[in-house]
Design a protein around this motif. Structure first.
Motif, mmCIF file in Angstrom:
data_model
loop_
_atom_site.group_PDB
_atom_site.id
_atom_site.type_symbol
_atom_site.label_atom_id
_atom_site.label_comp_id
_atom_site.label_asym_id
_atom_site.label_seq_id
_atom_site.Cartn_x
_atom_site.Cartn_y
_atom_site.Cartn_z
ATOM 1 N N ALA A 189 0.835 -1.202 0.000
ATOM 2 C CA ALA A 189 0.000 0.000 0.000
ATOM 3 C C ALA A 189 0.866 1.246 0.000
ATOM 4 C CB ALA A 189 -0.882 0.010 1.253
ATOM 5 N N ASP A 190 0.333 2.342 -0.526
ATOM 6 C CA ASP A 190 0.931 3.645 -0.258
ATOM 7 C C ASP A 190 1.040 3.807 1.251
ATOM 8 O OD1 ASP A 190 1.225 4.951 -2.757
ATOM 9 O OD2 ASP A 190 -0.941 5.261 -2.852
ATOM 10 N N GLY A 191 2.182 4.290 1.704
ATOM 11 C CA GLY A 191 2.345 4.468 3.147
ATOM 12 C C GLY A 191 2.651 3.177 3.869
ATOM 13 N N GLY A 192 2.883 2.110 3.113
ATOM 14 C CA GLY A 192 3.186 0.809 3.721
ATOM 15 C C GLY A 192 4.676 0.503 3.697
ATOM 16 N N VAL A 193 5.006 -0.775 3.642
ATOM 17 C CA VAL A 193 6.406 -1.196 3.775
ATOM 18 C C VAL A 193 6.958 -1.829 2.492
ATOM 19 C CG1 VAL A 193 6.178 -1.506 6.261
ATOM 20 C CG2 VAL A 193 5.806 -3.468 4.766
ATOM 21 N N LYS B 184 -0.558 9.528 6.597
ATOM 22 C CA LYS B 184 0.507 9.239 5.635
ATOM 23 C C LYS B 184 0.765 7.729 5.538
ATOM 24 C CE LYS B 184 5.481 9.819 5.014
ATOM 25 N NZ LYS B 184 6.735 10.226 5.635
ATOM 26 N N TYR B 185 0.952 7.109 6.685
ATOM 27 C CA TYR B 185 1.264 5.680 6.694
ATOM 28 C C TYR B 185 -0.009 4.840 6.583
ATOM 29 C CZ TYR B 185 5.939 7.080 7.988
ATOM 30 O OH TYR B 185 7.188 7.645 7.981
ATOM 31 N N SER B 186 0.185 3.585 6.153
ATOM 32 C CA SER B 186 -0.954 2.695 5.982
ATOM 33 C C SER B 186 -0.666 1.344 6.600
ATOM 34 C CB SER B 186 -1.246 2.466 4.501
ATOM 35 O OG SER B 186 -1.445 3.688 3.856
ATOM 36 N N SER B 188 -2.615 -1.538 5.494
ATOM 37 C CA SER B 188 -2.807 -2.588 4.501
ATOM 38 C C SER B 188 -3.444 -2.034 3.235
ATOM 39 C CB SER B 188 -3.657 -3.720 5.060
ATOM 40 O OG SER B 188 -4.979 -3.270 5.240
ATOM 41 N N ALA B 189 -3.304 -2.824 2.184
ATOM 42 C CA ALA B 189 -3.789 -2.420 0.866
ATOM 43 C C ALA B 189 -5.029 -3.225 0.499
ATOM 44 C CB ALA B 189 -2.699 -2.666 -0.175
ATOM 45 N N ALA B 204 4.718 -3.841 10.506
ATOM 46 C CA ALA B 204 4.578 -2.673 9.634
ATOM 47 C C ALA B 204 4.017 -1.463 10.369
ATOM 48 C CB ALA B 204 3.694 -3.030 8.438
ATOM 49 N N ALA B 225 -5.743 3.159 2.591
ATOM 50 C CA ALA B 225 -4.442 3.546 2.038
ATOM 51 C C ALA B 225 -4.574 4.462 0.826
ATOM 52 C CB ALA B 225 -3.652 2.288 1.659
ATOM 53 N N HIS B 228 -6.944 7.952 2.654
ATOM 54 C CA HIS B 228 -6.859 8.302 4.086
ATOM 55 C C HIS B 228 -8.106 9.044 4.563
ATOM 56 C CE1 HIS B 228 -2.775 6.826 4.393
ATOM 57 N NE2 HIS B 228 -2.401 7.572 3.387
#
Lengths: 356, 356
Positions: A189-193, B184-186, B188-189, B204, B225, B228
């Protein structure tokens, strides 16, 4: 070579070697390991003295956080031997930098550079005999960090092990592979790892990849999770497309791994005067190019795979065969990379790192 | 109780108990484990005979896939003791079903139901003394599966260990927590593994959570994600919002864990005549409700946390305090749940599972 001074590392040699039991002509990737490994533990707020010891099982508490929360990262690297027996790594500074980018994203302590480089050099030197000369042969190096602290609270661990294990390798994916463009499942995902070499990124791909394999496609090219309209990477490889004589690859972002082979190919393309665009690549563009005949090649690039030609892709139940050509970019880049790695050609960017 | 017949399980009892060393009034979550654990290995295409043995470190090859590719899943459950000393689990069928949903998504073999339920019952019965009566006390049960096969190829393992470890627990998060809405961070997708209890989902979250903690917020409420704009879950808890007298929680999707506490609260709300909407919850709606005073409560729901009131949230640098109230839904649901779990109130949906 910068051996770690004896006061900086503990070394216990294996009493005998397993090397004579190994058939170097029939190596399955990542199943045979050399005689030694490096272990460096983190506790009390700092990395302890690294130890090289006989390759052996490790002991973990059942509550070690890595087993529950996936706090684990790794790198993939190789050591190469030239025909004179000299041994080299390829751009280890890049792997080092990425290891710590991954560590930061996974809330792990950064690993010290001298332990990383000197540890690799000492271990590789000790395993000299396991590295066979000849292009395509290498010693695959797997540095990794796992959270060992015995506590199942969902928070960052305070104890870790950094380890390096080594596995003799031939190139991965020797035959061209057929791939599926992802339409439903996602890698990150955006903002993921996704940009980190985080353990969990890999397990998440296994099931969709198995479904693809059941349809006759060995790998998946992942698309952006939001729209599935843009092609990103293949999970163990970055991806390049050749339309006409132009090379195209997706830019790095927080979903795509910053591959060392990828960035080396971009540089080699520049050196060779091959036009390479680093920009978003849409599924529709690649399908259109496949239909009008301008899509000449698709290939993957990664440490394990080196350069891996892709012979077909499927999207929305349509299958596109890619003919390939004798003077393929894939083979040009693979040769260039292997020639630099095996000390056959000039190393104009200083990518070779001499070990011994 | 359905003890596993002695021909279905190997049992080696610990020679002595650690229980007298444990201060049950000062339990940190997940750091103390009971005297025994259950281990069941998968190899040659099937789950082998389960073994209950003294709690002890495990031995893993350094190349075990769990350490490199995060092929690991878990469940969180609890056993409760009533004032007569009878012991119960809460809806273990739900955890069992979810374990196998997670297993499928992570390309792992499904675990057999009789091993799961009977294994838990046998282990809990053996650890009877570790379960203290009184609301809030419990034995936290951690079933998990990790890929043990020694091979660093990025593909599903063919060998696994299923284990259950047990840790005496008080309720997690006793004080109200302050949370940050993710911008900003997520976590999961779409098309990812967010709905699975996959190990990598947790690691994560550690870094973004640490950044939140540095700003004074203990937890993050994750948003979708892509935009937001929609509130999803808190990583170790699902999230409920009370606007006026209406309860709202996000629907399950492939990003959100199907929480057992969450679905139990939705049912209890129905039983109590509390209006509960399961639908997308936008950040802007919650901010507007906080501003106009109609946002009465926000709380998390999960096995470890039970019901955890949230006293403030922050988004776009604005902080919103939530006053809470004496007759809060959070305390109503917590009481209802604990009363069912501890065999104090009627169990109209058959959620209690008697162990012994």
């Amino acid at each position: 070579m910068n051996m770690i001074p004896t006061n900086e590392i503990d070394l216990v040699k294996a009493s005998s070697s397993k090397i004579n039991d190994v058939d170097f002509n029939n190596l399955q990737f990542g199943r045979i390991f050399t005689d030694h490994m490096l272990v460096c533990n983190y506790k009390d707020g700092k990395w302890q003295k690294p130890q090289i010891m006989p390759y052996q099982p490790m002991t973990l508490e059942p509550s070690a956080r890595v087993l529950h929360y996936g706090q684990a990262i790794f790198e993939g690297m190789k050591a190469y031997k030239d025909d004179d027996g000299k041994i080299f790594m390829f751009r280890p500074d890049q792997n080092f930098a990425r290891l710590n980018k991954s560590a930061t994203r996974l809330a792990m302590p950064e690993f010290p550079k001298n332990y990383f480089i000197n540890g690799l050099e000492t271990l590789i030197t000790l395993e000299n005999e396991w590295i066979k000369p000849g292009k395509g042969n290498s010693l695959y190096l797997r540095p990794f960090i796992v959270a060992t602290e015995p506590a199942i609270a969902a928070s960052p661990a305070e104890e870790y092990s950094f380890m390096i294990i080594c596995s003799p390798a031939k190139a991965y994916y020797t035959d061209p592979v057929r791939v599926l463009f992802a339409e439903k499942y996602s890698r990150s995902a955006d903002g993921g790892v996704g940009y980190a070499k985080a353990a969990g990124n890999y397990a998440a791909q296994f099931y969709p990849t198995r479904l693809a394999q059941e349809k006759g496609f060995q790998q998946i090219i992942w698309t952006d999770a939001s729209s599935h309209d843009y092609l990103e990477e293949a999970g163990t490889m970055n991806i390049f497309f050749r339309i006409g004589n132009k090379l195209i690859t997706a830019p790095n972002n927080d979903r795509i791994l910053d591959g060392v082979t990828r960035k080396s190919i971009i540089q080699i393309a520049e050196d060779l005067g091959i036009d390479c665009e680093v920009r978003r690549v849409s599924v529709s563009e690649i399908k259109a190019a496949a239909k009008d005949g301008s899509l000449k090649e698709v290939f993957g690039a990664g440490t394990a795979a080196v350069v891996s030609p892709i012979s077909a892709f499927s999207h929305a139940e349509e299958v596109f065969e890619i003919s390939g050509s004798e003077d393929s970019y894939a083979s040009i880049f693979k040769d260039h990379l292997l020639n630099i790695q095996h000390n056959i050609s000039e190393d104009k960017h200083g990518w070779r790192h001499k070990v011994c």
